[in-house]
Design a protein around this motif. Structure first.
Motif: not given
Length: 140
Positions: A8-18
């Motif tokens: 588990f990677v406790p860093i959320p994925a970020l949606v970069e679009a827009n």
């Protein structure tokens, strides 16, 4: 299909679009590098024995890597895949194989954050046989 190992990677994925329009490219690169470094650190905690075992499977057979983004809002499938790209790159680097290697299939998934635990990305390594695979997007 059986999960061989997970982390588990406790860093959320970020949606970069827009988002973050006008942000300097160096800031974006720094954020993506940070996610890659955290992913590698968490993969290293699996240990060398697991790494050698997973690398052996990836080279000799087929393996599925399920990357599950745990977040509040569901992204569309394009944005989900894009937000998990730097995790995929870090996994491929850790395994020592190119991320486009056909023996390893990367499947982005999303789970709703239920307010318990942490948001982040769960990485699951799954051994599978392609002939018996009905739909790699759904766990059996």
């Amino acid at each position: 299909m059986t999960i061989i190992a997970s982390c588990f990677v406790p860093i959320p994925a970020l949606v970069e679009a827009n988002s973050r329009r006008g942000e300097h490219w160096a800031k974006k690169k720094e954020r993506k590098d940070e996610r890659g470094e955290h992913t590698l650190a968490n993969l290293r905690m699996l240990g060398n024995g697991n790494k050698l075992y997973l690398c052996d499977i990836a080279r000799r057979e087929s393996m599925l890597v399920r990357m599950v983004s745990i977040s509040v809002q569901e992204p569309n499938d394009d944005n989900l895949a894009g937000s998990l790209k730097h995790y995929r790159d870090a996994i491929a680097f850790w395994l020592g194989i190119p991320d486009e290697d056909p023996r390893v299939k990367y499947v982005p998934k999303w789970e709703r954050y239920k307010g318990k635990g942490q948001r982040g990305v769960r990485i699951e390594f799954v051994r599978f046989i392609e002939e018996h695979l009905i739909d790699i997007r759904e766990p059996s």
